[in-house]
Design an enzyme around this catalytic site. Structure first.
Site, PDB file in Angstrom:
ATOM      1  N   PHE A  30       1.670   3.728 -14.050  1.00 26.43           N
ATOM      2  CA  PHE A  30       1.619   4.160 -15.009  1.00 26.43           C
ATOM      3  C   PHE A  30       0.389   3.313 -15.721  1.00 26.43           C
ATOM      4  O   PHE A  30      -0.421   2.878 -15.520  1.00 26.43           O
ATOM      5  CB  PHE A  30       1.918   2.659 -15.494  1.00 26.43           C
ATOM      6  N   GLY A  47      -6.277  -2.963 -22.619  1.00 19.93           N
ATOM      7  CA  GLY A  47      -5.459  -3.177 -22.221  1.00 19.93           C
ATOM      8  C   GLY A  47      -3.944  -3.258 -22.719  1.00 19.93           C
ATOM      9  O   GLY A  47      -3.389  -2.551 -22.960  1.00 19.93           O
ATOM     10  N   THR A  90      -1.435  -0.092 -10.287  1.00 23.23           N
ATOM     11  CA  THR A  90      -0.776  -0.033  -9.601  1.00 23.23           C
ATOM     12  C   THR A  90      -0.738   0.528  -9.184  1.00 23.23           C
ATOM     13  O   THR A  90       0.470   1.964  -9.209  1.00 23.23           O
ATOM     14  CB  THR A  90       0.128  -1.166  -9.775  1.00 23.23           C
ATOM     15  N   ASP A 118       8.368  -2.864 -23.151  1.00 25.74           N
ATOM     16  CA  ASP A 118       9.417  -3.514 -23.335  1.00 25.74           C
ATOM     17  C   ASP A 118      10.325  -3.757 -21.629  1.00 25.74           C
ATOM     18  O   ASP A 118      11.187  -4.962 -21.170  1.00 25.74           O
ATOM     19  CB  ASP A 118      10.368  -2.787 -24.700  1.00 25.74           C
ATOM     20  N   GLY A 135       9.573  -2.700 -19.006  1.00 25.23           N
ATOM     21  CA  GLY A 135       8.683  -3.071 -17.580  1.00 25.23           C
ATOM     22  C   GLY A 135       9.073  -5.369 -17.854  1.00 25.23           C
ATOM     23  O   GLY A 135       8.365  -5.543 -16.539  1.00 25.23           O
ATOM     24  N   GLY A 137       0.155 -30.844   2.375  1.00 21.62           N
ATOM     25  CA  GLY A 137      -1.248 -30.375   3.112  1.00 21.62           C
ATOM     26  C   GLY A 137      -0.964 -29.530   3.327  1.00 21.62           C
ATOM     27  O   GLY A 137      -1.355 -28.546   3.733  1.00 21.62           O
ATOM     28  N   GLU A 179       1.509  -6.478 -17.302  1.00 20.57           N
ATOM     29  CA  GLU A 179       2.482  -6.027 -18.920  1.00 20.57           C
ATOM     30  C   GLU A 179       2.502  -6.674 -20.305  1.00 20.57           C
ATOM     31  O   GLU A 179       3.209  -6.693 -20.703  1.00 20.57           O
ATOM     32  CB  GLU A 179       3.844  -6.045 -17.894  1.00 20.57           C
ATOM     33  N   THR A 199      -0.089 -10.237 -21.189  1.00 18.25           N
ATOM     34  CA  THR A 199      -0.453 -11.249 -20.988  1.00 18.25           C
ATOM     35  C   THR A 199       0.630 -12.159 -21.722  1.00 18.25           C
ATOM     36  O   THR A 199       1.256 -12.084 -22.552  1.00 18.25           O
ATOM     37  CB  THR A 199      -1.705 -11.953 -21.052  1.00 18.25           C
ATOM     38  N   GLU A 254      -0.453 -14.639 -23.537  1.00 19.75           N
ATOM     39  CA  GLU A 254      -0.740 -14.893 -25.265  1.00 19.75           C
ATOM     40  C   GLU A 254      -0.183 -13.601 -26.211  1.00 19.75           C
ATOM     41  O   GLU A 254       0.093 -14.084 -27.414  1.00 19.75           O
ATOM     42  CB  GLU A 254      -2.439 -14.756 -25.487  1.00 19.75           C
TER      43      GLU A 254
END
Length: 379
Positions: free
Chosen positions: A123, A131, A158, A240, A242, A340, A363, A365, A367
Site C-alpha cells: 500500500f 503520512g 509494509t 477506514d 484498514g 523480571g 493506518e 495515529t 491523534e
C-alpha cells in the site's frame, strides 16, 4: 446492532486459530530474532483462503466479509503480529483492486494475490513528509505517450520489498490539492522501482518495512485505479477499512499477552499462594480483561457496520483508537505481572509489548483518530 458471528464466520476464525497455533506461535520468537519474512507462512495462509477473506469468489477470494476478516486477524495477531500485518495489508490491497479496478485489472492481479502466487501486496501511500496528510504527497505522475511515469519516494511501506503488486498514490494535478491525487496499480519489479532501505524497527521484525524510490517508473494508461483525480477518496475509504484490521490485530496481540499473564499468575506463587490471588495483581488483570472485551466488541461492531454497508468510518476510528491504546496497556500489564521475567525474551510478553506499539501509529495515529472522531461529532 446484532453482530453475533455466523457459523461460517466462526469457521474462518477457527481456521485462522488452528494455523496460528500450529504454524505461527511456534516460530514467532525465532522470527522476531531473525527478522525472516514469512514466505512459507503466506503460502499456507493463501491455501486456506486467508489472503482474500473479503474478495469476491469470482476473483479467487473467500467472500466472507469484514466480520470474518476481523475474527481471523485477531487469531493471527495472537499467533504472530508480524505475519498478521503482512496478511492485513495483502487483504487490503486485494480488496481495493477488486472493488475499484477495471475487470481486466482485477482479473490480472487479485487471483494471483489471494492464491499466494504473488507473495504480498503493498500500500504505497505514505511518504517521508506525508503520512496521514494525503494532500501533502510529492510523488508525481506525468502522462506519457503510453500511459504514466511515476517519480517520487514512498516511506513505511509494509512488504514493499516483497510485494508482487503495489497500489501507489501520486499527484496528477498538483494545483488541485487532494483532488489531484490518483491511485495506480504498479507491478512489483517494474524498472525504476527500487528499495532504498529496509527499516530496523522496535517490533514486528518479521514484517519488512521499506523506503521505496520511484525513478521513471513507466506504467500503462490502464493501470489507473478508479478515476484520475479520485485517489484521495480511495485512500480514505481504504484507510477506514484498514483501521478495522489494525484494531483486530491489536486485540489479538493483547489477547495473547493477557492469556500468558493469567497462566503465569496462576503458576507463580509468592507468600504461599498464586499471585493472581493477590488483589494488586488480580485488579490489574481484571482491568485488562475488561478493556480487551470492550475493544473486541467495538472492533466487531465496526466490522459489522462495514459488512452491512452502513456508515462505519466513525466506528472504525473509535475501534482503532480504543483497541490500540488499550492493547498497549494490556501488554504492559502482562509484562508487569511477569515481573523480571517479563523483561526478557524467554517469555512472549516483551515481544507483545514491542509489536503492539506500532498499532497506535500506522493506518493513522491515535491523534489522527481523535481528529476524525471530533470532526464527525461536529457534523
Amino acid at each position: 446492532m446484532d453482530f453475533q458471528p455466523t457459523e461460517e464466520q466462526l469457521a474462518v476464525r477457527d481456521t485462522a486459530r488452528e494455523i496460528a497455533e500450529r504454524l505461527l506461535l511456534p516460530r514467532a520468537a525465532a522470527r522476531d530474532l531473525s527478522g525472516e519474512f514469512p514466505l512459507a507462512e503466506m503460502k499456507e495462509l493463501a491455501k486456506l483462503g486467508l489472503l482474500g477473506i473479503s474478495v469476491p469468489e469470482a476473483l479467487g477470494g473467500a467472500e466472507m466479509g469484514p466480520v470474518a476478516y476481523s475474527l481471523a486477524l485477531q487469531e493471527l495477531g495472537r499467533g504472530d503480529a508480524a505475519v498478521a500485518v503482512t496478511v492485513s495489508v495483502t487483504n487490503m490491497v486485494a480488496e481495493l483492486i477488486a472493488k475499484y479496478g477495471t475487470a481486466a485489472i482485477a482479473q490480472q492481479w487479485v487471483p494471483r494475490l489471494v492464491s499466494g502466487e504473488l507473495v504480498a501486496g503493498a500500500f504505497g501511500l505514505s511518504e517521508p513528509q506525508a503520512g496521514s496528510d494525503v494532500a501533502g504527497l510529492r510523488t508525481m505522475a506525468t502522462r506519457t505517450a503510453n500511459g504514466w511515469r511515476l517519480d517520487g519516494n514512498k516511506q513505511w511501506i509494509t512488504s514493499g520489498d516483497h510485494a508482487g503488486v503495489l497500489v501507489v498514490w501520486a499527484l496528477t494535478e498538483p494545483a488541485l490539492g487532494h483532488k489531484g491525487v490518483t491511485a495506480f496499480v504498479v507491478p512489483g519489479g517494474t524498472p525504476g522501482l527500487t528499495v532504498a532501505r529496509l527499516e530496523e524497527k522496535l517490533g514486528l521484525h518479521g514484517s519488512s518495512t521499506a523506503q521505496l524510490v520511484l525513478d521513471g517508473v513507466e506504467i500503462g494508461a490502464d493501470q489507473v485505479l478508479g478515476e484520475v483525480g479520485g485517489g484521495f477518496a480511495l485512500a480514505m475509504m481504504a484507510l477506514d477499512g484498514g483501521r478495522i484490521g489494525i484494531a483486530s490485530q491489536a486485540v489479538g496481540i493483547a489477547r495473547g499477552a493477557l492469556e500468558a499473564a493469567i497462566r503465569y499468575a496462576l503458576d507463580r506463587e509468592t507468600f504461599g499462594q498464586p499471585i493472581i490471588k493477590h488483589q494488586a495483581v488480580g485488579n490489574m488483570l481484571a482491568d485488562a480483561a475488561t478493556w480487551l472485551d470492550a475493544a473486541t466488541l467495538m472492533t466487531l461492531r465496526a466490522a459489522y457496520a462495514k459488512q452491512q454497508q452502513q456508515p462505519f468510518a466513525q466506528l472504525a476510528a473509535m475501534a482503532k483508537l480504543f483497541a490500540t491504546e488499550h492493547a498497549w496497556k494490556i501488554c504492559d500489564i502482562a509484562l508487569q505481572v511477569h515481573g523480571g521475567y517479563g523483561y526478557v525474551r524467554d517469555f512472549p510478553v516483551e515481544r507483545a509489548l514491542r509489536d503492539v506499539r506500532a498499532t497506535r501509529i500506522y493506518e493513522g495515529t491515535s491523534e489522527i483518530q481523535r481528529l476524525v472522531i471530533a470532526r464527525n461529532l461536529l457534523r
